[in-house]
Design an enzyme around this catalytic site. Structure first.
Site, mmCIF file in Angstrom:
data_model
loop_
_atom_site.group_PDB
_atom_site.id
_atom_site.type_symbol
_atom_site.label_atom_id
_atom_site.label_comp_id
_atom_site.label_asym_id
_atom_site.label_seq_id
_atom_site.Cartn_x
_atom_site.Cartn_y
_atom_site.Cartn_z
ATOM 1 N N ASN A 73 88.810 -114.791 -31.052
ATOM 2 C CA ASN A 73 88.436 -113.468 -31.558
ATOM 3 C C ASN A 73 88.589 -112.395 -30.494
ATOM 4 O OD1 ASN A 73 85.612 -112.111 -30.677
ATOM 5 N ND2 ASN A 73 85.543 -114.308 -30.284
ATOM 6 N N CYS A 135 81.181 -112.043 -22.539
ATOM 7 C CA CYS A 135 82.260 -111.639 -23.443
ATOM 8 C C CYS A 135 83.530 -111.347 -22.627
ATOM 9 C CB CYS A 135 81.820 -110.405 -24.223
ATOM 10 S SG CYS A 135 83.033 -109.908 -25.437
#
Ligand SMILES: Cc1cc2nc3c(=O)[nH]c(=O)nc-3n(C[C@H](O)[C@H](O)[C@H](O)COP(=O)(O)O)c2cc1C
Ligand code: SF4
Ligand code: SF4
Length: 429
Positions: A73, A135
């Site tokens: 993603n 992230c």
């Protein structure tokens, strides 16, 4: 029935199953439905200065008929206003006071920014905080997420800033995009972390479309690296949990994340030192209700093992995980083929012939039928034949009693040094 409840650094939860910070924890509506389905806790989709997400952001790697063996993603943190998220956290906590709600946070590395967001989320009644230093895309380009998480000193400093004002337990979520995760884990502990969680996603590019030549996924013909997760990353996550669990300087509990989709995965992570676990991809693939099977499976397993509490699993395999130099060089297994279960596909023979030690012979038995037999004296016990064999029970790996006393590489080196050149290396075995 065993007690499934856990206490992770003071955060109590009716069971060890938490949703990881990700799309399934984006709204109060979702988290409340997840709790109704049986999840014990949820780490809310990361809060921070709201961002703009791209359209087209997920991709998956399907492998040999299995859909979503891996998931990729390029989504960033929440794109919903902080006030809206805070209102929904408050309402969800009110409805589910005994479930764990953890706010995942990501802001710029500034003391004032951390202080401000911590105070605001704690005011709505969260049970804990998770600092997203993991992230790998987008936010990292702005100096946050993995960009912070790859600098141990910055992890320590930011954790300390949070601890200056936090009144609830602080979990530091680590990035796997680093050489040695224990270095960052130790710095998180030095900064005052109450727990650590791992792993966030691994740098990845899901693929390239060989017809259009675009990356997968792409945004109007342009791609960027994303984060990889799902079943494919489980072995990487498990080894990182194990490395932290056995590191004496990492003295805080671990929340295990990465590729978990079954109750067996949960047991493995807990045996390797996790106090609880978090799931993202499996829920994105199959929905909240997978937790029902996880709860049943875990309950049955604990009953079968005669364990009264799930916490009895925590860390039980950690002492069985060490360095290569501590493995017994004299331990020996060999492959044995069971004729009655063999379907004569020949895969083991090809594998041993082409990629291992050429010790599976093709023989003819008394009835004139071709049979395969392992020449045990030449078998190195590599396991390859049993790995490629498609027939259950056709190949067993059998431990051999060879009479040799256990000897590790490290012990062997010590003996060689103490002999001071009296014997050659080959003689010490
Ligand atoms: C689409 C997507 C969005 C994610 N967003 C976040 C996030 O906002 N904050 C965070 O800490 N982790 C985020 N993650 C990472 C997950 O929380 C988790 O660490 C990772 O997916 C590994 O677990 P899994 O293999 O069960 O998916 C995201 C993962 C995916 C797939
Ligand atoms: S274990 Fe390895 S060496 Fe032994 S028979 Fe199988 S493939 Fe060959
Ligand atoms: S791979 Fe398994 S089933 Fe196939 S020939 Fe070897 S033992 Fe038999």
């Amino acid at each position: 029935m065993a007690d499934l409840s856990i206490d992770l650094a003071g955060i109590k939860s009716p069971n060890p199953f938490w949703l990881a910070s990700a799309p399934p924890t984006n709204t109060g509506y979702q988290v409340q439905r997840a709790f109704e389905a049986g999840w014990g806790g949820a780490v809310w989709k990361t809060l921070g200065d709201p961002i703009i997400n791209t359209s087209s952001r997920f991709a998956a790697v399907h492998f040999n008929g299995q859909r979503v063996a891996g998931f990729n993603n390029i989504e960033l943190i929440t794109d919903r206003p902080l006030e809206v998220n805070l209102k929904e956290i408050y309402e969800t906590k009110k409805r589910f006071p005994n479930h764990a709600i953890i706010a995942s946070l990501m802001v710029e590395p500034s003391q004032a920014k951390w202080h401000e967001i911590v105070k605001r989320v704690e005011a709505v009644g969260v049970d804990g905080l998770e600092l997203n230093f993991g992230c790998p895309h987008g936010m990292a380009e702005r100096g946050m997420g993995a960009a912070s998480g790859q600098q141990p000193d910055l992890v320590q400093a930011q954790t300390a800033w949070v601890k200056e004002v936090a009144t609830t337990p602080v979990i530091v979520k680590l990035t796997p995009n680093i050489t040695d995760i224990t270095v960052v884990a130790r710095h998180a502990v030095k900064g005052g972390a109450d727990a650590i969680s791992m792993i966030n996603t691994i740098n990845s590019l899901a693929g390239v479309d060989i017809h259009s030549w675009n990356t997968i996924p792409h945004v109007g013909g342009q791609g960027a690296h994303g984060g990889y997760c799902g079943p494919a990353v489980k072995p990487i996550a498990l080894s990182m949990v194990a490395e932290c669990a056995r590191d004496r300087a990492v003295t805080v509990p671990i929340s295990g994340i990465g590729g978990i989709s079954t109750w067996q995965d949960v047991v493995e992570f807990m045996l390797m030192g996790a106090t609880g676990i978090q799931v993202c991809t499996a829920v994105m693939h199959h929905g909240f209700r997978i937790v029902e099977e996880m709860i049943d499976g875990l309950n049955n397993y604990l009953d079968d093992k005669g364990l009264a509490s799930v916490t009895e699993l925590i860390g039980k395999s950690v002492s069985r995980y060490s360095n290569w130099g501590d493995l017994d060089l004299n331990y020996q297994v060999v492959a044995r083929i069971n004729e009655e279960n063999c379907i004569n596909c020949n895969k083991c023979h090809i594998a041993c012939e082409d990629a291992s030690h050429q010790c599976i012979d093709m023989l003819t038995n008394a009835e004139g039928k071709a049979v395969l037999q392992v020449r045990e004296e030449d078998c190195v016990g590599c396991n390859l034949c049993s790995i490629v064999c498609p027939a259950d029970g056709a190949i067993d790996m059998i431990p051999l009693e060879n009479g040799a006393a256990p000897l590790t590489w490290n012990e062997r080196q010590k003996v060689i040094q103490s002999l001071n050149g009296t014997y050659s290396e080959a003689e010490v075995m």
